[in-house]
Design a protein around this motif. Structure first.
Motif, PDB file in Angstrom:
ATOM      1  N   ASN A 117     -89.513  56.669  41.655  1.00 19.93           N
ATOM      2  CA  ASN A 117     -90.618  56.625  40.693  1.00 19.93           C
ATOM      3  C   ASN A 117     -90.333  57.433  39.440  1.00 19.93           C
ATOM      4  N   ARG A 118     -89.367  58.333  39.528  1.00 19.92           N
ATOM      5  CA  ARG A 118     -89.129  59.252  38.411  1.00 19.92           C
ATOM      6  C   ARG A 118     -87.849  58.982  37.653  1.00 19.92           C
ATOM      7  N   ARG A 119     -86.861  58.355  38.288  1.00 20.17           N
ATOM      8  CA  ARG A 119     -85.592  58.172  37.587  1.00 20.17           C
ATOM      9  C   ARG A 119     -84.787  57.039  38.194  1.00 20.17           C
ATOM     10  N   VAL A 120     -83.779  56.619  37.451  1.00 21.11           N
ATOM     11  CA  VAL A 120     -82.852  55.575  37.892  1.00 21.11           C
ATOM     12  C   VAL A 120     -81.443  56.127  37.755  1.00 21.11           C
ATOM     13  N   LEU A 121     -80.662  56.047  38.822  1.00 14.35           N
ATOM     14  CA  LEU A 121     -79.298  56.564  38.808  1.00 14.35           C
ATOM     15  C   LEU A 121     -78.323  55.467  39.235  1.00 14.35           C
ATOM     16  N   LEU A 122     -77.138  55.474  38.623  1.00 22.15           N
ATOM     17  CA  LEU A 122     -76.082  54.549  39.037  1.00 22.15           C
ATOM     18  C   LEU A 122     -75.489  54.994  40.368  1.00 22.15           C
ATOM     19  N   THR A 123     -75.280  54.037  41.268  1.00 24.39           N
ATOM     20  CA  THR A 123     -74.544  54.322  42.491  1.00 24.39           C
ATOM     21  C   THR A 123     -73.047  54.341  42.165  1.00 24.39           C
ATOM     22  N   PRO A 124     -72.216  54.851  43.057  1.00 18.10           N
ATOM     23  CA  PRO A 124     -70.759  54.786  42.805  1.00 18.10           C
ATOM     24  C   PRO A 124     -70.268  53.372  42.540  1.00 18.10           C
ATOM     25  N   ALA A 125     -70.784  52.404  43.296  1.00 21.35           N
ATOM     26  CA  ALA A 125     -70.403  51.010  43.040  1.00 21.35           C
ATOM     27  C   ALA A 125     -70.929  50.552  41.694  1.00 21.35           C
ATOM     28  N   GLY A 126     -72.144  51.014  41.340  1.00 21.95           N
ATOM     29  CA  GLY A 126     -72.729  50.657  40.048  1.00 21.95           C
ATOM     30  C   GLY A 126     -71.910  51.162  38.882  1.00 21.95           C
ATOM     31  N   GLN A 127     -71.344  52.350  39.032  1.00 19.75           N
ATOM     32  CA  GLN A 127     -70.517  52.900  37.953  1.00 19.75           C
ATOM     33  C   GLN A 127     -69.316  52.010  37.683  1.00 19.75           C
ATOM     34  N   ILE A 128     -68.707  51.494  38.741  1.00 16.55           N
ATOM     35  CA  ILE A 128     -67.539  50.626  38.583  1.00 16.55           C
ATOM     36  C   ILE A 128     -67.949  49.305  37.933  1.00 16.55           C
ATOM     37  N   ILE A 129     -69.056  48.739  38.395  1.00 21.51           N
ATOM     38  CA  ILE A 129     -69.516  47.446  37.866  1.00 21.51           C
ATOM     39  C   ILE A 129     -69.926  47.576  36.409  1.00 21.51           C
ATOM     40  N   VAL A 130     -70.628  48.649  36.067  1.00 22.38           N
ATOM     41  CA  VAL A 130     -71.077  48.833  34.681  1.00 22.38           C
ATOM     42  C   VAL A 130     -69.882  49.022  33.751  1.00 22.38           C
TER      43      VAL A 130
END
Length: 322
Positions: A57-70
């Motif tokens: 509800n307070r924030r959105v963070l990249l997962t390790p897999a998300g960092q690679i995809i982004v």
């Protein structure tokens, strides 16, 4: 999932969420509703079989897999933009579409208001996204494609970059009205290499240039995070500092607490340049942008010559910004 199932628009959504750390702001940036963006991001995650973001509800963070995809999504979008730019260049079109223009923090707030109206008139089809950061962050953004062009202070590591000098901006002394430096004859940079010198924090190229210009120790004086804080410290009587000409107030300090003085003819200053990736196919358009900034060099600065490949004045040969 095969490549045919990938959408550039969905990749734009993912990158926007990663940049904004917020689905609502990402939706505004992409000009879509938040539910639409959220649904498309979910569909992409399902298609990839990966969770790209940690949601709360307070924030959105990249997962390790998300960092690679982004990281890869940025590269794909940059190549797509390159394809469009190649087409525009082939048609001889001026700069069009979205251009991320960054500026160092000690320049952007003072230069942008002076040129934006004329800039929009000169490039009516250009959608500018402005940002400010320190030199190191800007260079990183240029390298990974998050920044298209940048207004920076020289010298600059030239690797992979085209650098076009724009104008020389002199530095002025700002000191308390009751300080000995507030009056006297011609002012030289070496006159201010004393314990009362106020500097910006580590990581600001203006700090390195100030230290190099007056021969002071890099640990001299007190430190501040911004030019406006430096100005307030001077008004409080904490010491004196150097200010770029564009950061000077329009008239005398209304409080009467600060005096600004120019230096002699060989006084300190910095050369401002436009930098972009040498591989960018919009080279002709970016040269046009550099020519615009030279033609509209602000008052109290000196425009560089078109043929200048690097600043010629000795005062610009200072430590590399970090």
């Amino acid at each position: 999932m095969n490549a045919a199932g990938l959408s550039l628009r969905d990749l734009e959504y993912v990158v926007a969420v990663a940049d904004e750390n917020h689905f609502g702001r990402a939706a505004e940036r992409c000009n879509v509703s938040q539910p639409t963006l959220s649904v498309q991001v979910r569909k992409l995650e399902e298609s990839l079989g990966l969770v790209l973001f940690e949601r709360s509800n307070r924030r959105v963070l990249l997962t390790p897999a998300g960092q690679i995809i982004v990281r890869q999504a940025r590269a794909v979008l940059a190549e797509a933009q390159r394809l469009l730019a190649l087409a525009s260049e082939g048609r001889g079109a001026p700069l069009t579409g979205r251009l991320v223009l960054a500026a160092i923090q000690t320049l952007g707030p003072y230069l942008f208001p002076l040129v934006l109206r004329l800039l929009r008139q000169e490039f009516p089809l250009l959608s500018l996204a402005l940002s400010e950061a320190r030199t190191a962050e800007i260079l990183e953004g240029l390298r990974d494609g998050r920044v298209d062009a940048a207004l920076v202070s020289l010298p600059l590591p030239p690797s992979g970059l085209t650098i076009s000098p724009l104008f020389v901006e002199p530095f002025w002394l700002a000191c308390p009205a009751d300080h000995a430096l507030a009056r006297g004859g011609a002012l030289r940079a070496t006159d201010i290499a004393g314990p009362d010198l106020l500097l910006l924090d580590e990581g600001n190229c203006l700090r390195d240039q100030t230290v190099a210009a007056c021969g002071a120790s890099s640990s001299a004086g007190r430190h501040a995070t911004s030019l406006e804080t430096l100005r307030s410290m001077v008004a409080a009587g904490a010491g004196y500092t150097l200010l770029p000409a564009l950061a000077l107030p329009a008239g005398p300090d209304p409080s009467g607490l600060i005096v600004t003085r120019s230096f002699d003819a060989d006084g300190p200053g910095r050369t401002i340049a436009l930098a972009w990736r040498s591989s960018d196919p919009r080279a002709a358009g970016l040269q046009h942008l550099a020519a615009f900034f030279r033609a509209h060099a602000p008052p109290n600065t000196a425009a560089c010559r078109v043929e200048d490949a690097a600043p010629a004045r000795p005062r610009d040969s200072v430590a590399d910004p970090v």
